[in-house]
Design a protein around this motif. Structure first.
Motif, PDB file in Angstrom:
ATOM      1  N   GLU A   1      38.767  -5.974  22.705  1.00 26.37           N
ATOM      2  CA  GLU A   1      37.863  -5.730  23.828  1.00 26.37           C
ATOM      3  C   GLU A   1      36.579  -6.519  23.640  1.00 26.37           C
ATOM      4  OE1 GLU A   1      36.391  -1.861  26.294  1.00 26.37           O
ATOM      5  OE2 GLU A   1      36.059  -1.767  24.122  1.00 26.37           O
ATOM      6  N   VAL A   2      36.058  -7.059  24.741  1.00 27.38           N
ATOM      7  CA  VAL A   2      34.791  -7.787  24.714  1.00 27.38           C
ATOM      8  C   VAL A   2      33.915  -7.359  25.885  1.00 27.38           C
ATOM      9  CG1 VAL A   2      35.897  -9.805  23.648  1.00 27.38           C
ATOM     10  CG2 VAL A   2      35.424  -9.816  26.109  1.00 27.38           C
ATOM     11  N   PHE A   3      32.619  -7.544  25.692  1.00 32.32           N
ATOM     12  CA  PHE A   3      31.624  -7.442  26.758  1.00 32.32           C
ATOM     13  C   PHE A   3      31.356  -8.869  27.181  1.00 32.32           C
ATOM     14  CE2 PHE A   3      27.071  -7.331  28.001  1.00 32.32           C
ATOM     15  CZ  PHE A   3      27.135  -6.383  29.012  1.00 32.32           C
ATOM     16  N   ASP A   4      31.725  -9.215  28.414  1.00 27.03           N
ATOM     17  CA  ASP A   4      31.685 -10.595  28.893  1.00 27.03           C
ATOM     18  C   ASP A   4      30.529 -10.767  29.877  1.00 27.03           C
ATOM     19  OD1 ASP A   4      33.684 -12.956  28.604  1.00 27.03           O
ATOM     20  OD2 ASP A   4      33.014 -12.998  30.682  1.00 27.03           O
TER      21      ASP A   4
ATOM     22  N   LEU B   1      30.611 -10.686  23.643  1.00 31.00           N
ATOM     23  CA  LEU B   1      30.408  -9.947  22.404  1.00 31.00           C
ATOM     24  C   LEU B   1      31.667  -9.154  22.120  1.00 31.00           C
ATOM     25  CD1 LEU B   1      28.567  -8.800  20.105  1.00 31.00           C
ATOM     26  CD2 LEU B   1      27.913  -7.008  21.748  1.00 31.00           C
ATOM     27  N   VAL B   2      32.198  -9.284  20.903  1.00 32.98           N
ATOM     28  CA  VAL B   2      33.423  -8.578  20.523  1.00 32.98           C
ATOM     29  C   VAL B   2      33.080  -7.138  20.144  1.00 32.98           C
ATOM     30  CG1 VAL B   2      35.378  -8.518  18.929  1.00 32.98           C
ATOM     31  CG2 VAL B   2      34.497 -10.720  19.750  1.00 32.98           C
ATOM     32  N   LEU B   3      33.733  -6.190  20.819  1.00 29.92           N
ATOM     33  CA  LEU B   3      33.481  -4.766  20.600  1.00 29.92           C
ATOM     34  C   LEU B   3      34.544  -4.095  19.732  1.00 29.92           C
ATOM     35  CD1 LEU B   3      32.463  -3.824  24.253  1.00 29.92           C
ATOM     36  CD2 LEU B   3      30.972  -4.488  22.340  1.00 29.92           C
TER      37      LEU B   3
ATOM     38  N   SER C   1      38.112 -13.643  17.270  1.00 28.85           N
ATOM     39  CA  SER C   1      36.835 -13.299  16.663  1.00 28.85           C
ATOM     40  C   SER C   1      36.864 -11.872  16.155  1.00 28.85           C
ATOM     41  CB  SER C   1      35.698 -13.435  17.694  1.00 28.85           C
ATOM     42  OG  SER C   1      35.687 -14.719  18.261  1.00 28.85           O
ATOM     43  N   SER C   2      35.948 -11.575  15.248  1.00 31.98           N
ATOM     44  CA  SER C   2      35.830 -10.242  14.661  1.00 31.98           C
ATOM     45  C   SER C   2      34.738  -9.436  15.361  1.00 31.98           C
ATOM     46  CB  SER C   2      35.471 -10.364  13.180  1.00 31.98           C
ATOM     47  OG  SER C   2      36.472 -11.088  12.502  1.00 31.98           O
ATOM     48  N   ARG C   3      34.751  -8.132  15.107  1.00 27.74           N
ATOM     49  CA  ARG C   3      33.741  -7.224  15.676  1.00 27.74           C
ATOM     50  C   ARG C   3      32.333  -7.784  15.430  1.00 27.74           C
ATOM     51  NH1 ARG C   3      33.889  -1.943  17.070  1.00 27.74           N
ATOM     52  NH2 ARG C   3      35.855  -1.586  15.959  1.00 27.74           N
ATOM     53  N   GLY C   4      31.515  -7.721  16.459  1.00 32.19           N
ATOM     54  CA  GLY C   4      30.115  -8.129  16.341  1.00 32.19           C
ATOM     55  C   GLY C   4      29.858  -9.601  16.562  1.00 32.19           C
ATOM     56  N   VAL C   5      30.908 -10.415  16.684  1.00 37.15           N
ATOM     57  CA  VAL C   5      30.714 -11.844  16.963  1.00 37.15           C
ATOM     58  C   VAL C   5      30.295 -11.995  18.416  1.00 37.15           C
ATOM     59  CG1 VAL C   5      31.912 -14.066  17.235  1.00 37.15           C
ATOM     60  CG2 VAL C   5      32.285 -12.684  15.182  1.00 37.15           C
TER      61      VAL C   5
ATOM     62  N   PRO D   1      25.882  -4.215  24.588  1.00 33.97           N
ATOM     63  CA  PRO D   1      26.211  -2.847  24.162  1.00 33.97           C
ATOM     64  C   PRO D   1      26.349  -2.700  22.649  1.00 33.97           C
ATOM     65  CG  PRO D   1      28.179  -3.936  24.941  1.00 33.97           C
ATOM     66  CD  PRO D   1      27.043  -4.904  25.149  1.00 33.97           C
ATOM     67  N   SER D   2      25.307  -3.066  21.927  1.00 33.71           N
ATOM     68  CA  SER D   2      25.330  -2.937  20.473  1.00 33.71           C
ATOM     69  C   SER D   2      23.901  -2.860  19.964  1.00 33.71           C
ATOM     70  CB  SER D   2      26.033  -4.138  19.835  1.00 33.71           C
ATOM     71  OG  SER D   2      25.984  -4.053  18.433  1.00 33.71           O
TER      72      SER D   2
END
Length: 181
Positions: free
Chosen positions: A79-82, A121-123, A53-57, A157-158
């Motif tokens: 990196e992701v927020f899981d 969320l992909v960071l 996935s890309s940033r923000g997905v 975190p976005s």
């Protein structure tokens, strides 16, 4: 392997012992006996999945109401927020969530047991996400929760709106969702 219970004791953060030198690194990413000891029961995984996935997905918050899936998740690029959300009505932590930053760099894994919704969320610019599941994918039993349900209060975190699939964009709130007993 270091095992840490998060805010919800059933959700575990697993940190491998990494051996590195000038050539690179080596670590044991899965050991059935050690994993079973960490979670306190025998777990059988039946399927491995891999997404990019890309940033923000934001993928999730997904679960299966029948054929529930426990998931052992990790990131091999980026990196992701899981996040894991407890959907077990009989649980003292029902409706609460736990989270962890997972990355290729920190090599951490998260155990999300059956009875939880899961999402990330992909960071980073891109992320490759691997996970083992305890039951097979069953589209007829797949469910989702809306990512921004105020009842859950997940602190993503976005500040920018995430990129969502159509099904994730119209997912119900916890109040309207199918839940586990």
């Amino acid at each position: 392997m270091k095992v840490t219970a998060l805010d919800i004791a059933d959700v575990l953060l697993l940190e491998p012992t990494v051996h590195g030198d000038e050539r690179g690194f080596f670590f044991e990413s899965f050991n059935q006996a050690r994993f079973d000891a960490a979670v306190g029961r025998n777990v059988t995984f039946v399927q491995d999945n891999h997404s990019r996935s890309s940033r923000g997905v934001l993928r999730g918050l997904h679960y299966q109401i029948r054929q529930p899936q426990g998931k052992l998740v990790r990131v091999v690029e980026g990196e992701v927020f899981d996040v894991a959300v407890d959907l077990r009505k009989s649980s003292p932590t029902f409706g609460r969530w736990a989270s962890a930053l997972l990355s290729a760099e920190n090599k951490r894994q998260l155990w999300v047991p059956e009875g939880f919704a899961h999402g990330f969320l992909v960071l980073s610019d891109t992320a490759q996400f691997l996970y083992k599941t305890t039951d097979f994918y069953s589209p007829e039993h797949e469910r989702a929760l809306i990512w921004n349900d105020p009842t859950l209060g997940i602190r993503w975190p976005s500040d920018t709106p995430p990129v969502l699939s159509q099904k994730d964009a119209v997912a119900p709130t916890l109040e309207a969702a199918d839940l586990f007993d």
